[in-house]
Design a protein around this motif. Structure first.
Motif, PDB file in Angstrom:
ATOM      1  N   ASN A  88      13.105  15.387  -7.387  1.00  0.00           N
ATOM      2  CA  ASN A  88      14.287  14.548  -7.647  1.00  0.00           C
ATOM      3  C   ASN A  88      14.253  13.233  -6.883  1.00  0.00           C
ATOM      4  O   ASN A  88      15.036  12.336  -7.158  1.00  0.00           O
ATOM      5  N   GLY A  89      13.398  13.161  -5.853  1.00  0.00           N
ATOM      6  CA  GLY A  89      13.369  11.962  -5.020  1.00  0.00           C
ATOM      7  C   GLY A  89      12.275  12.117  -3.969  1.00  0.00           C
ATOM      8  O   GLY A  89      11.388  12.978  -4.094  1.00  0.00           O
ATOM      9  N   GLY A  90      12.367  11.302  -2.909  1.00  0.00           N
ATOM     10  CA  GLY A  90      11.298  11.245  -1.924  1.00  0.00           C
ATOM     11  C   GLY A  90      11.254  12.436  -0.983  1.00  0.00           C
ATOM     12  O   GLY A  90      10.199  13.007  -0.713  1.00  0.00           O
ATOM     13  N   THR A  91      12.428  12.832  -0.487  1.00  0.00           N
ATOM     14  CA  THR A  91      12.412  13.874   0.539  1.00  0.00           C
ATOM     15  C   THR A  91      11.868  15.197  -0.012  1.00  0.00           C
ATOM     16  O   THR A  91      11.104  15.898   0.659  1.00  0.00           O
ATOM     17  N   ASP A  92      12.224  15.515  -1.252  1.00  0.00           N
ATOM     18  CA  ASP A  92      11.733  16.783  -1.810  1.00  0.00           C
ATOM     19  C   ASP A  92      10.290  16.653  -2.295  1.00  0.00           C
ATOM     20  O   ASP A  92       9.587  17.670  -2.423  1.00  0.00           O
ATOM     21  N   TYR A 111       9.324   8.041   8.822  1.00  0.00           N
ATOM     22  CA  TYR A 111      10.487   8.632   8.169  1.00  0.00           C
ATOM     23  C   TYR A 111      10.005   9.259   6.873  1.00  0.00           C
ATOM     24  O   TYR A 111       9.272   8.627   6.109  1.00  0.00           O
ATOM     25  N   HIS A 112      10.388  10.518   6.638  1.00  0.00           N
ATOM     26  CA  HIS A 112       9.918  11.203   5.434  1.00  0.00           C
ATOM     27  C   HIS A 112      11.054  11.798   4.608  1.00  0.00           C
ATOM     28  O   HIS A 112      10.796  12.560   3.683  1.00  0.00           O
ATOM     29  N   GLY A 113      12.317  11.492   4.943  1.00  0.00           N
ATOM     30  CA  GLY A 113      13.424  11.998   4.142  1.00  0.00           C
ATOM     31  C   GLY A 113      14.425  12.759   4.990  1.00  0.00           C
ATOM     32  O   GLY A 113      14.214  12.968   6.193  1.00  0.00           O
ATOM     33  N   ALA A 114      15.522  13.184   4.356  1.00  0.00           N
ATOM     34  CA  ALA A 114      16.645  13.731   5.122  1.00  0.00           C
ATOM     35  C   ALA A 114      16.977  15.184   4.795  1.00  0.00           C
ATOM     36  O   ALA A 114      17.988  15.697   5.268  1.00  0.00           O
ATOM     37  N   LEU A 142       0.976  11.199   6.809  1.00  0.00           N
ATOM     38  CA  LEU A 142       1.175   9.821   7.272  1.00  0.00           C
ATOM     39  C   LEU A 142       1.760   8.987   6.148  1.00  0.00           C
ATOM     40  O   LEU A 142       1.411   9.201   4.980  1.00  0.00           O
ATOM     41  N   GLU A 143       2.616   8.022   6.489  1.00  0.00           N
ATOM     42  CA  GLU A 143       3.004   7.054   5.468  1.00  0.00           C
ATOM     43  C   GLU A 143       1.763   6.241   5.092  1.00  0.00           C
ATOM     44  O   GLU A 143       0.989   5.847   5.974  1.00  0.00           O
ATOM     45  N   GLY A 144       1.592   5.996   3.793  1.00  0.00           N
ATOM     46  CA  GLY A 144       0.435   5.216   3.347  1.00  0.00           C
ATOM     47  C   GLY A 144       0.451   3.844   3.987  1.00  0.00           C
ATOM     48  O   GLY A 144      -0.586   3.309   4.402  1.00  0.00           O
ATOM     49  N   GLU A 175       3.794   7.840   0.097  1.00  0.00           N
ATOM     50  CA  GLU A 175       3.855   6.489  -0.480  1.00  0.00           C
ATOM     51  C   GLU A 175       5.218   6.235  -1.105  1.00  0.00           C
ATOM     52  O   GLU A 175       5.355   5.389  -1.986  1.00  0.00           O
ATOM     53  N   VAL A 176       6.213   6.993  -0.647  1.00  0.00           N
ATOM     54  CA  VAL A 176       7.551   6.865  -1.236  1.00  0.00           C
ATOM     55  C   VAL A 176       8.026   5.416  -1.145  1.00  0.00           C
ATOM     56  O   VAL A 176       8.522   4.850  -2.124  1.00  0.00           O
ATOM     57  N   MET A 177       7.843   4.790   0.034  1.00  0.00           N
ATOM     58  CA  MET A 177       8.269   3.401   0.183  1.00  0.00           C
ATOM     59  C   MET A 177       7.145   2.419  -0.117  1.00  0.00           C
ATOM     60  O   MET A 177       7.367   1.365  -0.707  1.00  0.00           O
ATOM     61  N   SER A 178       5.930   2.766   0.282  1.00  0.00           N
ATOM     62  CA  SER A 178       4.838   1.777   0.206  1.00  0.00           C
ATOM     63  C   SER A 178       4.124   1.769  -1.131  1.00  0.00           C
ATOM     64  O   SER A 178       3.214   0.972  -1.339  1.00  0.00           O
TER      65      SER A 178
HETATM   66  C1  LIG Z   1       8.322   6.903   3.486  1.00  0.00           C
HETATM   67  C2  LIG Z   1       9.527   7.635   2.961  1.00  0.00           C
HETATM   68  N1  LIG Z   1       9.418   8.929   2.640  1.00  0.00           N
HETATM   69  C3  LIG Z   1      10.459   9.621   2.146  1.00  0.00           C
HETATM   70  C4  LIG Z   1      11.690   9.032   1.985  1.00  0.00           C
HETATM   71  C5  LIG Z   1      12.837   9.832   1.444  1.00  0.00           C
HETATM   72  O1  LIG Z   1      13.106   9.464   0.134  1.00  0.00           O
HETATM   73  P1  LIG Z   1      14.523   9.846  -0.538  1.00  0.00           P
HETATM   74  O2  LIG Z   1      15.550   9.048   0.195  1.00  0.00           O
HETATM   75  O3  LIG Z   1      14.345   9.452  -1.977  1.00  0.00           O
HETATM   76  O4  LIG Z   1      14.713  11.303  -0.378  1.00  0.00           O
HETATM   77  C6  LIG Z   1      11.845   7.679   2.316  1.00  0.00           C
HETATM   78  C7  LIG Z   1      13.151   7.022   2.150  1.00  0.00           C
HETATM   79  O5  LIG Z   1      13.409   5.953   2.633  1.00  0.00           O
HETATM   80  C8  LIG Z   1      10.729   6.968   2.813  1.00  0.00           C
HETATM   81  O6  LIG Z   1      10.828   5.675   3.167  1.00  0.00           O
END
Ligand SMILES: Cc1ncc(COP(=O)(O)O)c(C=O)c1O
Length: 445
Positions: free
Chosen positions: A110-114, A139-142, A212-214, A247-250
């Motif tokens: 559904n989004g980045g965190t999942d 940061y990888h999500g909430a 790691l973030e890309g 790579e959610v943000m990058s």
């Molecule tokens: C690198 C990275 N991963 C994961 C997330 C989480 O994504 P989401 O807010 O769509 O759950 C973010 C959100 O800013 C992010 O920057």
């Protein structure tokens, strides 16, 4: 139409917002958005200098994506994930095309965190090991495990979090003492040695993956050199671990390449987490894209996990249309080229304004770090504390002057939509210039 004041009141009375105490929420009522601009209920225009949360990469209300969403909605919005649909298959195919070689199959979220949660889950199932190694400044999500995985202070209120995350020191050349007296490459080499040591101390037989973030994002765009990623890959190979890049943000052209990790073409990745730019925020969607090896493991092993909205047909159709926009309008190349204009503009501002301590980033993905003194590098607002008055004034002045962007701790982000023109970039830089002129009075050099 409902008056703006009533909209604000209903939002405050009946809804809850993120990351702040609700009593301090003072939202601007937004009515519409087009291209790089958002418009409030009084008709005031704001330049979207951050692509909202670094997701609206193709700008707002792009007609190609709006049309694709309308057409898909009229045909089929949703069926459960056990069915096949045309947009799902086509989006999977497109992702296999644009992600680095070797990545071939997508699981939609559904989004980045999942996406990150599922990547970690898959790595644990694939390796039969538990621990995931991540950076502090990431940061990888909430959601619960992703929040633990991201090391930056947003996790602190939810501590201790999940027990199987191990955090690594950061390649933060501007502040990490490891880099003093060393080149960034030398610092990265030392850091990589420390990481291997951590793997040994944690027991390689327990370590499933390095995540790691890309390209580093909202923690402050603290990106290492190729040395760091190359050594991370070597450590993964040596100890049988997977390399997961977030790579959610990058992703999707943000850094002037399709993905942040594309800046290091020799570094092979096993899994990639995607969201944000995948649909440019038009419909929520995320994905984990996995290598052939990982994909074939799940041919004969159950993927213990699922989501009602996995592979949502409407979201996938939005994803297909968004990728077509990146391709048809050459937005990745545009980000690379205009990124040079943005960087030059920020470097010019750094010459003029002593409060700019550091300029970091690539493509249309930049941040400036604001300091009280360039020698001591004392931040204009302390890390993980409420804004100081000067920083509060800066954030407000940017909005008042019609520039909407992310301001965090002592950092101001410049991550505009990839469709921005050179003239619009210069207009945004002029607003920054004007606001930083006021902030210079707080410089203590
Ligand atoms: C690198 C990275 N991963 C994961 C997330 C989480 O994504 P989401 O807010 O769509 O759950 C973010 C959100 O800013 C992010 O920057």
């Amino acid at each position: 139409m409902i008056p703006a004041a009533e909209t604000i009141q209903k939002n405050k009375d009946f809804t809850i917002t993120s990351w702040i105490a609700q009593g301090t929420w003072n939202p601007i009522p937004i009515e519409r958005a087009e291209g790089i601009y958002i418009y409030d209920a009084n008709g005031k225009r704001y330049m979207d200098w951050s692509s909202q949360l670094v997701n609206v990469n193709i700008g707002h209300s792009h007609p190609h994506v709006v049309k694709a969403i309308q057409e898909q909605a009229a045909k089929l919005c949703y069926v459960d994930p056990s069915f096949a649909t045309e947009p799902r298959g086509r989006l999977g195919e497109l992702l296999a095309e644009v992600t680095p070689g070797g990545l071939s199959k997508a699981f939609f979220t559904n989004g980045g965190t999942d996406a990150v949660e599922n990547a970690m889950k898959m790595a644990r199932l694939y390796t039969g090991r538990q621990k995931i190694l991540t950076r502090y400044k990431s940061y990888h999500g909430a959601t619960f495990a992703s929040m633990s995985a991201g090391g930056d202070p947003r996790r602190l209120a939810n501590e201790p979090g999940v027990p199987w995350i191990v955090r690594l020191p950061d390649p933060y050349a501007y502040r990490n003492p490891v880099y003093r007296g060393r080149t960034p490459e030398e610092g990265d080499q030392v850091l990589a040695e420390m990481i291997e040591d951590i793997v040994l101390m944690e027991g390689p037989e327990n370590c499933a993956a390095i995540l790691l973030e890309g390209y580093s994002g909202s923690s402050g765009i603290m990106q290492p050199t190729e040395v760091f990623y190359t050594r991370a890959r070597e450590i993964c190979d040596k100890y049988g671990m997977l390399l997961i890049v977030d790579e959610v943000m990058s992703g999707f052209g943000r850094t002037g390449k399709w993905f942040g990790i594309d800046h290091y073409p020799d570094v092979k990745v096993d899994m990639m987490a995607l969201a944000k730019g995948i649909t440019s925020g038009y419909v929520p969607l995320g994905a984990v894209v996995v290598s052939d090896e990982v994909a074939s493991f799940f041919d004969s092993h159950v993927l213990h996990g699922g989501l009602t909205y996995s592979s949502h047909a409407l979201a996938c159709a939005a994803g297909v249309a968004t990728i077509e926009v990146y391709q048809n309008e050459n937005l990745v190349e545009r980000s690379r080229d205009l990124g040079k204009v943005l960087r030059r503009g920020l470097m010019d501002l750094a010459e003029k304004h002593p409060v700019i301590g550091d300029v970091r980033g690539v493509g249309l993905h930049h941040v400036v770090e604001l300091v009280k003194n360039r020698e001591t590098r004392e931040p204009m607002s302390p890390f993980n504390k409420p804004f100081t008055d000067p920083m509060k004034q800066t954030a407000k002045a940017l909005k008042d002057n019609g520039l909407s962007t992310m301001v965090r701790w002592n950092m101001v982000f410049s991550t505009p939509p990839l469709i921005i023109t050179e003239q619009q970039l210069n207009e945004g830089l002029q607003i920054l210039d004007h606001v930083l002129t006021d902030l210079d009075q707080y410089y203590e050099g």
